[in-house]
Structures are given as structure tokens and as C-alpha cells.
Design a protein around this motif. Sequence first.
Motif, PDB file in Angstrom:
ATOM      1  N   SER A  12       0.813  -1.209   0.000  1.00  0.00           N
ATOM      2  CA  SER A  12       0.000   0.000   0.000  1.00  0.00           C
ATOM      3  C   SER A  12       0.853   1.268   0.000  1.00  0.00           C
ATOM      4  N   HIS A  13       1.926   1.270   0.817  1.00  0.00           N
ATOM      5  CA  HIS A  13       2.780   2.464   0.890  1.00  0.00           C
ATOM      6  C   HIS A  13       4.155   2.218   0.281  1.00  0.00           C
ATOM      7  N   ARG A  48     -14.237   8.376   1.896  1.00  0.00           N
ATOM      8  CA  ARG A  48     -12.843   7.947   1.759  1.00  0.00           C
ATOM      9  C   ARG A  48     -11.967   8.855   2.613  1.00  0.00           C
ATOM     10  N   ARG A  51      -6.065   9.659   1.931  1.00  0.00           N
ATOM     11  CA  ARG A  51      -5.199   9.008   0.940  1.00  0.00           C
ATOM     12  C   ARG A  51      -5.647   9.279  -0.496  1.00  0.00           C
ATOM     13  N   ASP A  83       1.801   8.347  -2.683  1.00  0.00           N
ATOM     14  CA  ASP A  83       2.085   8.498  -1.252  1.00  0.00           C
ATOM     15  C   ASP A  83       3.463   7.936  -0.876  1.00  0.00           C
ATOM     16  N   ALA A 137      -6.500  -2.812   1.029  1.00  0.00           N
ATOM     17  CA  ALA A 137      -7.374  -2.749  -0.158  1.00  0.00           C
ATOM     18  C   ALA A 137      -6.803  -1.864  -1.264  1.00  0.00           C
ATOM     19  N   ARG A 138      -5.658  -1.268  -1.034  1.00  0.00           N
ATOM     20  CA  ARG A 138      -4.968  -0.569  -2.122  1.00  0.00           C
ATOM     21  C   ARG A 138      -4.783  -1.510  -3.322  1.00  0.00           C
ATOM     22  N   GLU A 338      -4.709   4.847  12.590  1.00  0.00           N
ATOM     23  CA  GLU A 338      -3.993   5.624  11.585  1.00  0.00           C
ATOM     24  C   GLU A 338      -4.965   5.945  10.473  1.00  0.00           C
ATOM     25  N   ARG A 339      -4.653   7.004   9.736  1.00  0.00           N
ATOM     26  CA  ARG A 339      -5.541   7.491   8.675  1.00  0.00           C
ATOM     27  C   ARG A 339      -6.200   6.346   7.899  1.00  0.00           C
TER      28      ARG A 339
HETATM   29  C1  EPS Z   1      -6.448   0.864   3.595  1.00  0.00           C
HETATM   30  C2  EPS Z   1      -6.223   2.032   4.321  1.00  0.00           C
HETATM   31  C3  EPS Z   1      -6.235   3.370   3.665  1.00  0.00           C
HETATM   32  C4  EPS Z   1      -7.084   3.279   2.403  1.00  0.00           C
HETATM   33  C5  EPS Z   1      -6.464   2.175   1.557  1.00  0.00           C
HETATM   34  C6  EPS Z   1      -6.775   0.860   2.170  1.00  0.00           C
HETATM   35  O1  EPS Z   1      -4.958   3.776   3.206  1.00  0.00           O
HETATM   36  P1  EPS Z   1      -3.991   4.705   4.107  1.00  0.00           P
HETATM   37  O2  EPS Z   1      -3.584   3.803   5.222  1.00  0.00           O
HETATM   38  O3  EPS Z   1      -2.848   5.031   3.198  1.00  0.00           O
HETATM   39  O4  EPS Z   1      -4.785   5.887   4.525  1.00  0.00           O
HETATM   40  O5  EPS Z   1      -7.187   4.510   1.755  1.00  0.00           O
HETATM   41  O6  EPS Z   1      -6.958   2.194   0.269  1.00  0.00           O
HETATM   42  C7  EPS Z   1      -6.205   2.782  -0.710  1.00  0.00           C
HETATM   43  C8  EPS Z   1      -5.038   3.337  -0.535  1.00  0.00           C
HETATM   44  C9  EPS Z   1      -6.858   2.730  -2.022  1.00  0.00           C
HETATM   45  O7  EPS Z   1      -6.273   3.244  -3.000  1.00  0.00           O
HETATM   46  O8  EPS Z   1      -7.958   2.169  -2.090  1.00  0.00           O
HETATM   47  C10 EPS Z   1      -6.381  -0.447   4.261  1.00  0.00           C
HETATM   48  O9  EPS Z   1      -5.863  -0.531   5.364  1.00  0.00           O
HETATM   49  O10 EPS Z   1      -6.865  -1.457   3.694  1.00  0.00           O
END
Ligand code: EPS
Length: 395
Positions: A12-13, A48, A51, A83, A137-138, A338-339
Motif C-alpha cells: 500500500s505504501h 474515503r 489518501r 504516497d 485494499a490498495r 492511523e488514517r
Molecule cells: C487501507 C487504508 C487506507 C485506504 C487504503 C486501504 O490507506 P492509508 O492507510 O494510506 O490511509 O485509503 O486504500 C487505498 C489506498 C486505495 O487506494 O484504495 C487499508 O488498510 O486497507
Amino acid sequence: MRRLRLLTGGESHGPGLTVILEGLPAGLDLDSLQLDSWLHRRQHGFGRGGRQRIEKDSAEVTGGLRGGKTLGSPVVMQIENRDWKNWAEFMDPWEVDPERAADRRVSVPRPGHADLSGGIGTDQLDDYRNVLERASARETAARVAAGAVCSQLLARFGISFRSAVLQVGPNIVHDGPPDWDLLESVDTSSPLVTPKPDDEAELVEAVRRTRSDGDTLGGVVGAVVRGLPPGLGSYTHWDRKLDGRICQALVSIHSVKGATIGASTEVAACPGSEAHDAIALAEGGVVRPTNRAGGLEGGVTNGEDLVVRAYFKPISTLRKGMSSVNLETGEETVTQWERSDVTAIGAAPVIVEAMLALILTDALLEKFGGDAISDLDTAWWSYCKRLEGIWTPQV
Ligand code: EPS
């Protein structure tokens, strides 16, 4: 999948996501704008988190395509994580300073996420980030890119998709299975992508309230596929049945806890005479006055619209936290926040479409084969000829 293979990679990151889609015939025209529009739909939806203001997903094709036509080799795509620049020092593939990494360490597993089960399975209990980065889910961005490509192959044969959010948390917008007419006019840019955009203000309010409570919401997504020929899939063995393959693909989507076809829960309560779809003759061929089966009988498409619903649990990162344990200290505690998103249900319809497109393309290629699009065309039209008087294609 039997004829197609999809592999995705990336965290994801991390720097980005990689998609490898193998098994498409050579000579298929692809449209990059359609691909990016599907990715854009996935970033949409009220609720949402921050992110989605950082990301602007687009698929860069790095293999399998020349001049907009498939080559028959794997279609390879990269989706950048914008990100990443904010995470490079914590997520560098080769070198992460343990003291700095402590700032982003996740030491308490979130109920509902893969943190604890994945951490136990892979012996990564000291920092659940090692699990959650890939479990995030990214990854659905990669699936949507692959599904968008597949949908372009299906469109060639007149097979098209509609989808919408039918329920947001406890708020039901449409009860029961959806149908094409309900979904036909869905505005994919409305805040929660429901078939009733005029009623969405209330839903938006519900999401706002949930956000201020520090909580999260799930929901239900419905999708319909029109134009599928009868005879895709197989009734002969459990793992060839198309209904099973579709449900597996849908339940593999992050947060999905159930998937059903047609009037599933509804017909369980009916006598057979009210559960099945009578068979009749009309000018175009064999017709069904009702479609409770949702387009599949015996694991095989029957020529009616394919109708599915997918049930999403709420996001498992809660601002108000949930009871959990810290296995390192041996203490019961509360999860850290966390966010994250309050709900991602507005993004879910296109993800459901993408998974359907993958499985249906696989089933189409399984039946009609061909390494070249011209061979696939020939096999398709020969089948359509055999079905004259029974079924008419939508092209
Ligand atoms: C997600 C947490 C969030 C969501 C992410 C899925 O990301 P972050 O931790 O960076 O705020 O926004 O989904 C996406 C990045 C996306 O593109 O759909 C999680 O923990 O599953």
C-alpha cells in the motif's frame, strides 16, 4: 482461473503496484482512456480518507501492448503510489532505520484486518505493518486495471456491466437483487453511487455521523452483466461451475464476507414454484419472464442477465479503537488509529465489476479459445449461429 492468469504485486505504501495479466489473445484493441476511467471510479465515493486526495491512479503499460493492440504476451501495468514519497524511509526495500521505523510501527492488531491472523501465519508479530501493507485494499487498484482490460474484450462481444451501492451500513437503498433497469441510469459520480442519487443526502449524513463517532460502515453492492451467451461455465464438476468461480472472486475482495447470485436469500424461503424461472418461447428465442436464478443454472450461464450482490463488512481501522492485545507486552489494550476510510463502499461497485470481468473473460476464453482475436471472433460467431432461434447476441 483456467485460461487467464492475474498476478498483482506491491504494498500500500510501497513504490507502486504491478499487474501481470496473462492469457489474452493477440490483436485486441485497448483504450487507455477507458482503463483510467475505471481506475478513477475506484478512487471515488464519499467517506474515503485523506489518501485518495494524494493518489491519482493511472495505469502505465510496460508490456504486452503495441500501438494499442495486445501482442498475446502478458499485459504488464504499473500503478504509481504517489504516497510513496511520504513513506520511502519507512518502506524502503533495502534499508529501513529501525529507530525511524518505530514511528510507523503497528504493535496492536486491528480486529477484522489481516493483522493478527496474517502476523501469526508469517511470524511477523513484532510489526503488523509487514502484514497490513499487502493486505490493504490498495491492491484493488491492480484488480480494477486488469478488470478494465478484460471488460474491453467482453465489450467486443456485446457484454456489458452495470453496478451500484444498494446499502450503506444499515441504510437500505434497494432491497433484493438488482436488475438492469434499476442500474442502467446510475450516476457513477454521485457521492455514494446508488441507484437513487436524490436520496443520497441522508446517506452522506449517516457517513458524517459515523465519522464523528469514530466508527466505520460497510454495505452491499449489486451488479448486473448483460449479453452473456448461455453455456458459459460447466455443470460437470464443482470447481468448473461458474457460480462458484464468481463467488470465490467476489469474496476475495477486501472486506467482502458474502456474495450471492440472483434472488438467493429470497428464494430460500419460497416453494419451488415461486423460486424458479419458467421457460417460454418468444420471437428472439427462449425467454424467462423472471430472472430469480440471476443468469446461472447448474453452474452454467442461461442467457439471462447475470445478477450478483456482494456484502462488505465495515472498514476495520476505527478511530475510536477496539479492544485488542499487545502480544509483546502480554497486555490487553485498544487499537491505535492511523488514517483510513470511514467507508469505501462508493469505490466498491467498480471493483465488483472488475472481478466479474476477470472471471467472465476466463470463462469466455475457456469456451471459445484462440491465441488470436480473429480465432476468438470465429469461434464466437460460429456458436452464435448454432444458437439461432434460442439466443441472440447483443452485438
Ligand atoms: C487501507 C487504508 C487506507 C485506504 C487504503 C486501504 O490507506 P492509508 O492507510 O494510506 O490511509 O485509503 O486504500 C487505498 C489506498 C486505495 O487506494 O484504495 C487499508 O488498510 O486497507
